[in-house]
Write an enzyme that holds these catalytic residues in place. Structure first.
Site, mmCIF file in Angstrom:
data_model
loop_
_atom_site.group_PDB
_atom_site.id
_atom_site.type_symbol
_atom_site.label_atom_id
_atom_site.label_comp_id
_atom_site.label_asym_id
_atom_site.label_seq_id
_atom_site.Cartn_x
_atom_site.Cartn_y
_atom_site.Cartn_z
ATOM 1 N N ASP A 2 41.043 35.736 40.344
ATOM 2 C CA ASP A 2 40.207 34.774 41.073
ATOM 3 C C ASP A 2 38.737 34.873 40.672
ATOM 4 O O ASP A 2 37.926 34.083 41.146
ATOM 5 C CB ASP A 2 40.328 34.996 42.587
ATOM 6 C CG ASP A 2 41.717 34.673 43.072
ATOM 7 O OD1 ASP A 2 42.041 35.019 44.220
ATOM 8 O OD2 ASP A 2 42.490 34.087 42.305
ATOM 9 N N ARG B 5 53.931 28.996 39.763
ATOM 10 C CA ARG B 5 53.817 29.806 40.992
ATOM 11 C C ARG B 5 55.068 29.725 41.870
ATOM 12 O O ARG B 5 55.062 29.195 42.963
ATOM 13 C CB ARG B 5 52.570 29.400 41.771
ATOM 14 C CG ARG B 5 51.319 29.569 40.930
ATOM 15 C CD ARG B 5 50.081 29.184 41.669
ATOM 16 N NE ARG B 5 49.744 30.199 42.676
ATOM 17 C CZ ARG B 5 48.744 30.013 43.534
ATOM 18 N NH1 ARG B 5 48.067 28.905 43.527
ATOM 19 N NH2 ARG B 5 48.460 30.946 44.417
ATOM 20 N N CYS C 236 51.088 24.109 40.917
ATOM 21 C CA CYS C 236 49.715 23.700 41.249
ATOM 22 C C CYS C 236 48.937 23.730 39.942
ATOM 23 O O CYS C 236 49.478 24.033 38.890
ATOM 24 C CB CYS C 236 49.112 24.629 42.285
ATOM 25 S SG CYS C 236 48.779 26.227 41.604
HETATM 26 C C1 EPZ Z 1 47.480 35.184 45.940
HETATM 27 O O1 EPZ Z 1 48.324 34.123 45.556
HETATM 28 C C2 EPZ Z 1 46.132 34.560 46.259
HETATM 29 N N1 EPZ Z 1 46.290 33.621 47.381
HETATM 30 C C3 EPZ Z 1 45.593 33.847 45.022
HETATM 31 O O2 EPZ Z 1 44.300 33.362 45.344
HETATM 32 C C4 EPZ Z 1 45.460 34.875 43.897
HETATM 33 O O3 EPZ Z 1 45.023 34.211 42.728
HETATM 34 C C5 EPZ Z 1 46.819 35.534 43.636
HETATM 35 O O4 EPZ Z 1 47.317 36.121 44.862
HETATM 36 C C6 EPZ Z 1 46.737 36.641 42.586
HETATM 37 O O5 EPZ Z 1 45.812 37.604 43.005
HETATM 38 C C7 EPZ Z 1 46.418 34.117 48.630
HETATM 39 O O6 EPZ Z 1 46.401 35.316 48.857
HETATM 40 C C8 EPZ Z 1 46.564 33.107 49.729
HETATM 41 P P1 EPZ Z 1 51.051 36.091 43.501
HETATM 42 P P2 EPZ Z 1 49.915 34.361 45.406
HETATM 43 O O7 EPZ Z 1 52.298 35.890 44.263
HETATM 44 O O8 EPZ Z 1 50.362 35.379 46.372
HETATM 45 C C9 EPZ Z 1 54.128 35.103 40.023
HETATM 46 C C10 EPZ Z 1 42.579 31.806 45.453
HETATM 47 O O9 EPZ Z 1 41.884 31.329 44.548
HETATM 48 N N2 EPZ Z 1 55.128 35.056 41.109
HETATM 49 O O10 EPZ Z 1 50.352 37.414 43.589
HETATM 50 O O11 EPZ Z 1 50.541 33.021 45.414
HETATM 51 C C11 EPZ Z 1 53.094 33.991 40.165
HETATM 52 O O12 EPZ Z 1 53.581 32.818 39.536
HETATM 53 C C12 EPZ Z 1 44.080 31.940 45.261
HETATM 54 O O13 EPZ Z 1 42.132 32.244 46.556
HETATM 55 C C13 EPZ Z 1 56.461 34.816 40.781
HETATM 56 O O14 EPZ Z 1 56.820 34.646 39.608
HETATM 57 O O15 EPZ Z 1 49.991 34.975 43.946
HETATM 58 C C14 EPZ Z 1 51.888 34.567 39.465
HETATM 59 O O16 EPZ Z 1 52.029 34.360 38.080
HETATM 60 C C15 EPZ Z 1 44.524 31.300 43.974
HETATM 61 N N3 EPZ Z 1 57.395 34.773 41.768
HETATM 62 C C16 EPZ Z 1 51.983 36.066 39.766
HETATM 63 O O17 EPZ Z 1 53.354 36.301 40.160
HETATM 64 C C17 EPZ Z 1 57.060 34.977 43.095
HETATM 65 O O18 EPZ Z 1 57.956 34.944 43.963
HETATM 66 C C18 EPZ Z 1 51.076 36.522 40.902
HETATM 67 O O19 EPZ Z 1 51.307 35.663 41.983
HETATM 68 C C19 EPZ Z 1 55.699 35.212 43.411
HETATM 69 C C20 EPZ Z 1 54.754 35.257 42.400
#
Ligand code: EPZ
Length: 416
Positions: A304, A121, A116
């Site tokens: 965020d 992600r 995205c």
């Molecule tokens: C959640 O996304 C939120 N969305 C995001 O909010 C928020 O920015 C993010 O957490 C971080 O706080 C929801 O809760 C629906 P992560 P998520 O898995 O769960 C890496 C908004 O603006 N990662 O915590 O998708 C990932 O690439 C949105 O409301 C892996 O590598 O985020 C990132 O760099 C945007 N492998 C980091 O971890 C995985 O399997 C954190 O991602 C999962 C994640």
């Protein structure tokens, strides 16, 4: 193309109510797949992302009946087990149906979310965790195909803190046989709120909201009634709106405890903040002071909120350094803020923000949800008119933002 037109320079004053948290509502709606019984959610935010996941769930057999500001959600039986690409590609949080579908039916076919705007992600940690519980995962034609005759509890240690990864595994483990221990789990309040609902449904979960969560699987879950926590990111966004316009804004229905890092950073930037039981008030400074920002998993400063602070610090009487440690490409708003007069240099995951005395209104374009919020904030402070286009990004996560801002005195309107 819908846009927001803002005539800046008005200090915001007054009270604004905080809506229910988007990032709690999404996993909580997905959790309805775990039982045949009805779940009564008392307060649902009216957001595009909530409509998207509702459509996805209805395609799986979930019935959603709106009820005074909330909804009664129930899935008497599954009529499908697939999250199609056209939905997952518009909202990666669709992957939250993976754990519940596996736990409920032993089958799931979920499109791999593409990247995205803010980064690749991946969901590798979700898949690794589900395999640890005994699921067989195959990647085929851009889809995750998962099967599990039964899920068996075990110890899962996340390489990275992942919010929806923690939520997916917590939901799958709730109906697994035996005990699951999640280590390095996400501590975000939205994770704890989901656990609060699951426990009300009969799940046995200890430690949610801490980095170590223990789930004892049960044979079945029932219905429950739940009130979703307020949205701490919407709250933080409105606090920055009060600060950046040099006004005085009070949030009603906020949880100060969820905002400690944001409040500390606002004070460092020269704002005065006051917290009450369920309200927070901010008084903006004449001019913000510089402050360095480093994003971190909760309880650190939320990624965020990074774009919103960049807009504020862009007007400081000095230089601030912003370090984004969670996503690899979350500075898209910098280029648009520059169009308003900001002086920002980005390099890798660091942005050097040299404060300027003021922004000048200009047409700008939203690229992702929180970037669009930062452009609205900058527009509120800018001299002249700012037009923010592609406002559909904003509508994903903010309920009637221009109505709430106008209620605080902002000169803002939505143009078709
Ligand atoms: C959640 O996304 C939120 N969305 C995001 O909010 C928020 O920015 C993010 O957490 C971080 O706080 C929801 O809760 C629906 P992560 P998520 O898995 O769960 C890496 C908004 O603006 N990662 O915590 O998708 C990932 O690439 C949105 O409301 C892996 O590598 O985020 C990132 O760099 C945007 N492998 C980091 O971890 C995985 O399997 C954190 O991602 C999962 C994640």
């Amino acid at each position: 193309m819908t846009s927001l037109e803002i005539e800046g320079g008005v200090p915001l004053r007054g009270e604004v109510a905080v809506s229910a948290a988007k990032n709690a509502a999404l996993p909580i709606l997905a959790a309805s797949l775990l039982t045949e019984e009805p779940i009564h959610i008392e307060n649902l935010p009216r957001l595009a992302d909530v409509r998207t996941i509702s459509r996805l769930l209805q395609g799986l057999g979930t019935e959603i009946t709106e009820a005074d500001g909330g909804a009664v959600v129930r899935t008497p039986r599954l009529t499908g087990h697939e999250a199609p690409y056209e939905l997952v590609s518009t909202m990666r949080a669709s992957v939250l149906v993976l754990g519940p579908l596996l736990a409920r039916s032993g089958r799931a076919r979920v499109a791999l979310p593409g990247g995205c705007a803010i980064g690749v992600r991946p969901i590798d940690l979700h898949l690794k965790g589900l395999e640890r519980l005994g699921a067989e995962i195959t990647l085929r034609n851009g889809y995750v195909e998962a099967r599990a005759r039964r899920l068996v509890g075990t110890r899962i240690s996340f390489d990275l803190v992942t919010v929806t990864g923690t939520e997916n595994l917590m939901m799958a483990a709730a109906l697994a046989e035996g005990t699951t221990l999640l280590e390095n789990a996400a501590r975000e309040p939205e994770v704890a709120d989901l656990a609060h609902l699951l426990i009300a449904m009969g799940a046995k979960i200890e430690g949610a909201g801490s980095e170590r969560v223990e789930i004892q699987g049960v044979s079945g879950l029932g219905g429950a009634r739940h009130r979703i926590i307020p949205d701490r990111i919407e709250a933080g966004t409105f606090l920055v709106a009060g600060a950046i316009t040099g006004g005085e804004v009070t949030l009603r229905g906020a949880i100060p405890d969820h905002l400690t890092a944001v409040l500390a950073k606002l004070e460092e930037a020269g704002a005065a903040v006051q917290s009450g039981e369920d309200r927070v008030r901010v008084r903006g400074p004449e001019r913000p002071r510089p402050a360095d920002v480093i994003t971190n998993p909760y309880p650190g400063l939320a990624t965020d909120m990074q774009a919103q602070f960049m807009a504020l610090l862009g007007l400081a009487d000095g230089t601030s350094v912003i370090t984004e440690t969670i996503f690899e490409n979350r500075f898209m708003h910098a280029a648009e803020l520059r169009r308003l007069g900001a002086s920002i240099e980005t390099e890798g995951n660091r942005a050097v923000v040299r404060g300027v005395r003021g922004y000048q209104g200009a047409p700008v374009m939203a690229t992702d949800l929180r970037a669009s919020a930062s452009l609205v904030l900058a527009g509120l402070a800018a001299r002249g008119v700012t037009t923010v286009s592609r406002v559909y990004h904003l509508d994903r996560g903010y309920e009637a933002m221009e109505v709430k801002l106008a209620g605080l005195g902002a000169r803002i309107r939505r143009t078709r």
